[in-house]
Design an enzyme around this catalytic site. Structure first.
Site, short mmCIF file in Angstrom:
data_model
loop_
_atom_site.label_atom_id
_atom_site.label_comp_id
_atom_site.label_asym_id
_atom_site.label_seq_id
_atom_site.Cartn_x
_atom_site.Cartn_y
_atom_site.Cartn_z
N LYS A 295 -75.21 88.16 30.18
CA LYS A 295 -76.34 87.92 31.08
C LYS A 295 -77.29 89.12 31.05
O LYS A 295 -78.52 88.96 31.06
CB LYS A 295 -75.83 87.65 32.51
CG LYS A 295 -75.16 86.27 32.61
CD LYS A 295 -74.39 86.03 33.91
CE LYS A 295 -73.65 84.68 33.81
NZ LYS A 295 -72.85 84.35 34.99
N GLN B 115 -70.56 86.98 39.98
CA GLN B 115 -69.78 86.33 38.93
C GLN B 115 -68.48 85.76 39.51
O GLN B 115 -67.75 86.45 40.20
CB GLN B 115 -69.47 87.35 37.81
CG GLN B 115 -68.79 86.77 36.60
CD GLN B 115 -69.64 85.74 35.86
OE1 GLN B 115 -70.86 85.87 35.76
NE2 GLN B 115 -69.01 84.71 35.33
N ASP C 157 -78.06 80.89 40.65
CA ASP C 157 -76.97 80.01 40.20
C ASP C 157 -77.11 78.60 40.81
O ASP C 157 -76.46 77.66 40.35
CB ASP C 157 -75.60 80.56 40.67
CG ASP C 157 -74.90 81.44 39.65
OD1 ASP C 157 -75.05 81.18 38.45
OD2 ASP C 157 -74.18 82.36 40.07
N1 GUN Z 1 -68.32 81.62 36.43
C1 GUN Z 1 -68.31 80.61 35.54
N2 GUN Z 1 -69.53 80.06 35.44
C2 GUN Z 1 -70.33 80.73 36.29
C3 GUN Z 1 -71.70 80.63 36.64
O1 GUN Z 1 -72.46 79.78 36.15
N3 GUN Z 1 -72.16 81.53 37.56
C4 GUN Z 1 -71.36 82.45 38.13
N4 GUN Z 1 -71.90 83.27 39.03
N5 GUN Z 1 -70.08 82.58 37.84
C5 GUN Z 1 -69.58 81.72 36.92
#
Ligand code: GUN
Length: 286
Positions: A49, A93, A118
């Site tokens: 990211k 996350q 998200d």
């Molecule tokens: N863990 C797995 N997929 C995601 C996601 O799309 N966003 C976040 N914050 N954590 C994740």
């Protein structure tokens, strides 16, 4: 033999377009990423990211908390980021550590909906349900972007979604419905799953089990989208679909890695751009 839906190629195009638009903005879009504990997979995702932020011309901030920090410390960090006007997007996350009393739902609700890139906050989930969201759910939106790039329309098609998670299966079904598909959502209690998946023009799989979808479950000429990301004992990454066998039957298929994964991150960048634009009044908040 199926053609490949390359998330690597399409996400690069999306990031280039975002970087172009970023150069025209009066603010530098800023994404704050919180990581709790030392899960190696989460570390890889967070690093990816941050790399995407650099490509898009964004500022990225990382807050790494030790697993033992606890829910109150995490909520305190989120409150500080909510109050910081230079931060446009916040994500924590997932998954959070299983110990020390973390509550993922409370975390999702603590992030200000205007910064919730998200799209996990119930307010944003509600907008997704209604069909006009400010922030798109990243993985489902990434799937649609891949299909759009290949000129694959969902209108009137039978889309089968295998998996009913809050972050993939459920919002994927809603987005496909908004694109005028006939949608079936399948899950672990679905009776005769193969009979359902064999009817799908577009099969989208997000169950988290390697080789769960075999060739006999796929209709000839179907479009197969594999959202799975499983690490085998050998260390190799693979999706939920038996790729080699499925490739012989499908018309289009996503590889793993290099399929949906990079698209999810590109959509996160698009949401961060949207948040930054909304913060300076370039875009009306819904
Ligand atoms: N863990 C797995 N997929 C995601 C996601 O799309 N966003 C976040 N914050 N954590 C994740």
């Amino acid at each position: 033999m199926a053609q490949l839906l390359s998330g690597t190629a399409v996400s690069a195009k999306v990031l280039e377009r975002i970087a172009e638009e970023t150069r025209t903005l009066p603010v530098q879009p800023t994404l704050a990423v919180i990581i709790v504990g030392d899960d190696p997979a989460s570390r890889v995702y967070v690093n990816n990211k941050k790399k995407a932020c650099a490509k898009a011309g964004f500022r990225s901030l990382e807050y790494a908390l030790p697993a033992e920090a606890g829910q109150a410390a995490l909520l305190g960090r989120i409150a500080a980021l909510n109050a910081d006007p230079s931060v446009h997007g916040i994500l924590c996350q997932m998954p959070l550590p299983k110990s020390f009393g973390y509550d993922e739902q409370e975390v999702a609700q603590a992030i200000s909906p205007e910064k919730d890139v998200d799209a996990f906050h119930p307010v944003n989930v509600g907008h997704i349900m209604l069909g006009e969201p400010l922030f798109q759910p990243c993985t489902p939106a990434g799937v649609l972007e891949l299909l759009d790039d290949a000129g694959i329309s969902l209108a009137g098609k039978h889309v089968a979604v295998v998996g009913r998670s809050n972050i993939v299966g459920k919002p994927m079904a809603l987005l496909a419905l908004h694109r005028h598909a006939t949608v079936t959502v399948c899950h672990s209690r679905t009776a005769d799953l193969a009979a359902v998946t064999r009817q799908a023009d577009v099969l989208i799989v997000a169950v988290g089990r390697a080789n769960f979808i075999t060739a006999d479950m796929i209709r000839d000429g179907a479009v197969v989208v594999d959202v799975g990301m499983n690490r085998l004992d050998s260390g190799k990454l693979c999706g939920d679909v038996d790729f080699a066998a499925a490739q012989a039957k499908a018309s289009w298929i996503t590889p793993v890695p290099g399929g949906v994964g990079p698209m999810t991150i590109a959509m996160l960048m698009r949401n961060t751009l949207t948040a930054a634009k909304a913060s300076c009044g370039i875009l009306g908040m819904k």
